[in-house]
Design a protein around this motif. Structure first.
Motif, PDB file in Angstrom:
ATOM      1  N   GLU A 132      51.503   1.960  41.506  1.00 46.75           N
ATOM      2  CA  GLU A 132      50.364   2.046  41.451  1.00 46.75           C
ATOM      3  C   GLU A 132      49.792   1.998  40.577  1.00 46.75           C
ATOM      4  OE1 GLU A 132      48.749   6.720  41.755  1.00 46.75           O
ATOM      5  OE2 GLU A 132      47.091   6.033  41.794  1.00 46.75           O
ATOM      6  N   VAL A 133      48.457   0.632  41.176  1.00 47.40           N
ATOM      7  CA  VAL A 133      47.769   0.205  40.304  1.00 47.40           C
ATOM      8  C   VAL A 133      46.735   0.969  38.844  1.00 47.40           C
ATOM      9  CG1 VAL A 133      46.652  -2.009  40.027  1.00 47.40           C
ATOM     10  CG2 VAL A 133      48.260  -2.150  41.519  1.00 47.40           C
ATOM     11  N   SER A 134      47.268   1.156  38.176  1.00 47.97           N
ATOM     12  CA  SER A 134      46.509   1.253  36.974  1.00 47.97           C
ATOM     13  C   SER A 134      46.160   0.568  35.465  1.00 47.97           C
ATOM     14  CB  SER A 134      47.301   2.451  36.696  1.00 47.97           C
ATOM     15  OG  SER A 134      46.692   2.986  35.541  1.00 47.97           O
ATOM     16  N   LEU A 135      44.548   0.628  35.863  1.00 48.10           N
ATOM     17  CA  LEU A 135      44.450   0.237  34.227  1.00 48.10           C
ATOM     18  C   LEU A 135      43.410   0.564  33.505  1.00 48.10           C
ATOM     19  CD1 LEU A 135      44.013  -2.194  37.151  1.00 48.10           C
ATOM     20  CD2 LEU A 135      43.208  -4.112  34.995  1.00 48.10           C
ATOM     21  N   VAL A 136      43.553   0.894  32.255  1.00 50.24           N
ATOM     22  CA  VAL A 136      42.848   2.348  31.400  1.00 50.24           C
ATOM     23  C   VAL A 136      42.326   1.780  30.367  1.00 50.24           C
ATOM     24  CG1 VAL A 136      42.966   4.427  30.284  1.00 50.24           C
ATOM     25  CG2 VAL A 136      44.427   3.920  32.751  1.00 50.24           C
ATOM     26  N   GLU A 137      41.314   1.257  30.058  1.00 45.54           N
ATOM     27  CA  GLU A 137      40.167   1.031  28.792  1.00 45.54           C
ATOM     28  C   GLU A 137      40.558   2.236  27.934  1.00 45.54           C
ATOM     29  OE1 GLU A 137      38.382  -0.229  32.610  1.00 45.54           O
ATOM     30  OE2 GLU A 137      39.124   1.468  32.008  1.00 45.54           O
ATOM     31  N   SER A 138      40.388   1.586  26.745  1.00 48.95           N
ATOM     32  CA  SER A 138      39.958   3.043  25.595  1.00 48.95           C
ATOM     33  C   SER A 138      39.455   1.429  24.191  1.00 48.95           C
ATOM     34  CB  SER A 138      41.091   3.496  24.547  1.00 48.95           C
ATOM     35  OG  SER A 138      42.316   2.124  24.746  1.00 48.95           O
ATOM     36  N   GLY A 139      38.800   2.891  23.587  1.00 54.49           N
ATOM     37  CA  GLY A 139      38.721   1.888  22.383  1.00 54.49           C
ATOM     38  C   GLY A 139      37.030   2.122  22.324  1.00 54.49           C
ATOM     39  N   GLY A 140      36.111   2.205  23.487  1.00 51.70           N
ATOM     40  CA  GLY A 140      34.496   2.205  23.474  1.00 51.70           C
ATOM     41  C   GLY A 140      34.131   3.139  22.423  1.00 51.70           C
ATOM     42  N   GLY A 141      32.725   3.321  22.259  1.00 52.92           N
ATOM     43  CA  GLY A 141      31.782   4.282  21.498  1.00 52.92           C
ATOM     44  C   GLY A 141      30.571   3.812  20.447  1.00 52.92           C
ATOM     45  N   LEU A 142      30.123   4.248  19.576  1.00 57.71           N
ATOM     46  CA  LEU A 142      28.996   4.000  19.559  1.00 57.71           C
ATOM     47  C   LEU A 142      29.761   3.390  17.767  1.00 57.71           C
ATOM     48  CD1 LEU A 142      26.050   4.772  19.088  1.00 57.71           C
ATOM     49  CD2 LEU A 142      26.035   6.973  17.758  1.00 57.71           C
ATOM     50  N   VAL A 143      28.615   2.583  18.037  1.00 55.24           N
ATOM     51  CA  VAL A 143      29.056   1.535  16.890  1.00 55.24           C
ATOM     52  C   VAL A 143      27.257   1.001  15.960  1.00 55.24           C
ATOM     53  CG1 VAL A 143      29.256  -0.766  17.958  1.00 55.24           C
ATOM     54  CG2 VAL A 143      30.317  -0.455  15.897  1.00 55.24           C
ATOM     55  N   GLN A 144      27.363   0.967  15.295  1.00 58.09           N
ATOM     56  CA  GLN A 144      25.762   0.409  14.375  1.00 58.09           C
ATOM     57  C   GLN A 144      25.389  -1.230  14.352  1.00 58.09           C
ATOM     58  OE1 GLN A 144      25.294   1.408  10.466  1.00 58.09           O
ATOM     59  NE2 GLN A 144      24.296   3.299  10.733  1.00 58.09           N
ATOM     60  N   ASN A 145      24.540  -1.642  15.098  1.00 67.84           N
ATOM     61  CA  ASN A 145      24.376  -2.740  14.930  1.00 67.84           C
ATOM     62  C   ASN A 145      24.890  -3.138  13.924  1.00 67.84           C
ATOM     63  OD1 ASN A 145      22.747  -5.051  15.357  1.00 67.84           O
ATOM     64  ND2 ASN A 145      21.359  -4.932  14.633  1.00 67.84           N
ATOM     65  N   GLY A 146      25.606  -4.907  14.302  1.00 69.84           N
ATOM     66  CA  GLY A 146      26.054  -5.413  12.730  1.00 69.84           C
ATOM     67  C   GLY A 146      27.053  -5.318  13.219  1.00 69.84           C
ATOM     68  N   GLY A 147      27.402  -3.954  14.028  1.00 72.38           N
ATOM     69  CA  GLY A 147      29.509  -3.650  13.622  1.00 72.38           C
ATOM     70  C   GLY A 147      30.520  -3.660  15.000  1.00 72.38           C
ATOM     71  N   SER A 148      31.869  -3.772  14.183  1.00 73.46           N
ATOM     72  CA  SER A 148      32.682  -4.383  16.038  1.00 73.46           C
ATOM     73  C   SER A 148      32.968  -2.630  16.316  1.00 73.46           C
ATOM     74  CB  SER A 148      34.192  -5.066  14.607  1.00 73.46           C
ATOM     75  OG  SER A 148      33.288  -5.715  13.853  1.00 73.46           O
TER      76      SER A 148
ATOM     77  N   GLY B   9      51.976  -1.132  37.712  1.00 72.02           N
ATOM     78  CA  GLY B   9      51.688  -1.369  39.161  1.00 72.02           C
ATOM     79  C   GLY B   9      51.670  -2.925  39.271  1.00 72.02           C
ATOM     80  N   PHE B  10      51.923  -3.507  38.504  1.00 75.61           N
ATOM     81  CA  PHE B  10      51.471  -4.823  39.343  1.00 75.61           C
ATOM     82  C   PHE B  10      52.551  -5.872  37.910  1.00 75.61           C
ATOM     83  CE2 PHE B  10      47.886  -6.700  36.716  1.00 75.61           C
ATOM     84  CZ  PHE B  10      47.106  -6.125  37.024  1.00 75.61           C
ATOM     85  N   ILE B  11      52.470  -6.931  38.245  1.00 73.23           N
ATOM     86  CA  ILE B  11      53.562  -8.228  37.203  1.00 73.23           C
ATOM     87  C   ILE B  11      52.514  -8.639  36.400  1.00 73.23           C
ATOM     88  CG2 ILE B  11      54.770 -10.203  37.190  1.00 73.23           C
ATOM     89  CD1 ILE B  11      56.168  -9.249  39.865  1.00 73.23           C
ATOM     90  N   PHE B  12      52.292  -8.348  35.652  1.00 70.83           N
ATOM     91  CA  PHE B  12      50.930  -8.403  34.331  1.00 70.83           C
ATOM     92  C   PHE B  12      51.288  -9.886  34.167  1.00 70.83           C
ATOM     93  CE2 PHE B  12      47.971  -7.376  31.037  1.00 70.83           C
ATOM     94  CZ  PHE B  12      48.487  -8.004  30.204  1.00 70.83           C
ATOM     95  N   ASP B  13      52.413 -10.660  34.406  1.00 71.93           N
ATOM     96  CA  ASP B  13      52.412 -12.514  33.820  1.00 71.93           C
ATOM     97  C   ASP B  13      51.818 -12.860  34.783  1.00 71.93           C
ATOM     98  OD1 ASP B  13      55.196 -12.302  32.009  1.00 71.93           O
ATOM     99  OD2 ASP B  13      53.294 -11.134  31.552  1.00 71.93           O
ATOM    100  N   ASP B  14      52.108 -11.979  36.247  1.00 70.64           N
ATOM    101  CA  ASP B  14      50.942 -13.071  37.404  1.00 70.64           C
ATOM    102  C   ASP B  14      49.448 -13.050  37.107  1.00 70.64           C
ATOM    103  OD1 ASP B  14      53.641 -12.491  39.553  1.00 70.64           O
ATOM    104  OD2 ASP B  14      53.705 -13.798  38.068  1.00 70.64           O
ATOM    105  N   TYR B  15      48.343 -11.881  36.336  1.00 78.00           N
ATOM    106  CA  TYR B  15      47.473 -12.431  36.849  1.00 78.00           C
ATOM    107  C   TYR B  15      47.026 -12.747  35.563  1.00 78.00           C
ATOM    108  CZ  TYR B  15      48.393  -9.444  40.527  1.00 78.00           C
ATOM    109  OH  TYR B  15      48.807  -9.066  42.331  1.00 78.00           O
ATOM    110  N   SER B  16      45.701 -12.651  35.936  1.00 82.28           N
ATOM    111  CA  SER B  16      45.022 -13.513  34.786  1.00 82.28           C
ATOM    112  C   SER B  16      43.813 -12.351  34.659  1.00 82.28           C
ATOM    113  CB  SER B  16      43.389 -14.688  34.954  1.00 82.28           C
ATOM    114  OG  SER B  16      44.525 -15.429  35.592  1.00 82.28           O
ATOM    115  N   ILE B  17      43.400 -11.842  33.013  1.00 83.91           N
ATOM    116  CA  ILE B  17      42.707 -10.367  32.699  1.00 83.91           C
ATOM    117  C   ILE B  17      41.511 -11.370  32.580  1.00 83.91           C
ATOM    118  CG2 ILE B  17      42.374  -8.174  31.515  1.00 83.91           C
ATOM    119  CD1 ILE B  17      44.539  -8.370  33.759  1.00 83.91           C
TER     120      ILE B  17
END
Length: 129
Positions: free
Chosen positions: A1-17, A26-34
Motif C-alpha cells: 500500500e502506497v503511503s506518504l506521511v508528512e510531519s514537522g508542521g506547526g506554528l512559527v513566527q515571521n522570520g522563523g524556520s 509502498g513503492f520503489i522510492f528511487d524510481d520517483y521524483s518527489i
C-alpha cells in the motif's frame, strides 16, 4: 500500500524556520521524483519544490528560492523541506507527492500537480506576523 506521511508542521513566527519531513512506503522510492506542494485557504494548490529522481536536480517556486531547500535520503525513504525566513504568505497546508518521472523536464512540469501520482495527507504550517 502506497503511503506518504508528512510531519514537522506547526506554528512559527515571521522570520522563523521549520523543517518538514515526508516518509514514503509502498513503492520503489528511487524510481520517483518527489515534490512539495502547498495550498492556502481559498487558493489553488501550488508546487513549491521538487527533487528529481537519481539526479537530485531541484526546482523551486520563485517566491521560495533562496529560503526553502528540498533534499532526500534514499536510504531512509524520506524527503525534507527546510524552510527558512518564513513569512505569513507561506501559511498553508503542505503536501509531499511522488511522481514517476525523471530528468529532462522543465521546472513548470516538475512543479505541476498533474505530474504526480501519489500524495500525502498534508501538514499545516502557520506563520504568525
Amino acid at each position: 500500500e502506497v503511503s506518504l506521511v508528512e510531519s514537522g508542521g506547526g506554528l512559527v513566527q515571521n522570520g522563523g524556520s521549520l523543517r518538514l519531513s515526508c516518509v514514503v512506503s509502498g513503492f520503489i522510492f528511487d524510481d520517483y521524483s518527489i515534490g512539495w506542494f502547498r495550498q492556502a485557504p481559498g487558493k489553488e494548490r501550488e508546487g513549491v519544490a521538487c527533487i528529481v529522481r537519481r539526479e537530485d536536480r531541484t526546482s523551486y517556486l520563485d517566491s521560495v528560492k533562496g529560503r526553502f531547500t528540498i533534499s532526500r535520503d534514499n536510504a531512509q525513504n524520506m524527503v525534507f523541506l527546510q524552510m527558512d525566513r518564513l513569512n505569513p504568505e507561506d501559511t498553508a497546508d503542505y503536501y509531499c507527492a511522488a511522481g514517476n518521472f525523471g530528468g529532462g523536464y522543465t521546472d513548470f512540469y516538475n512543479l505541476h500537480s498533474s505530474s504526480y501520482d501519489y500524495w500525502g495527507q498534508g501538514a499545516q504550517v502557520t506563520v504568525s506576523s
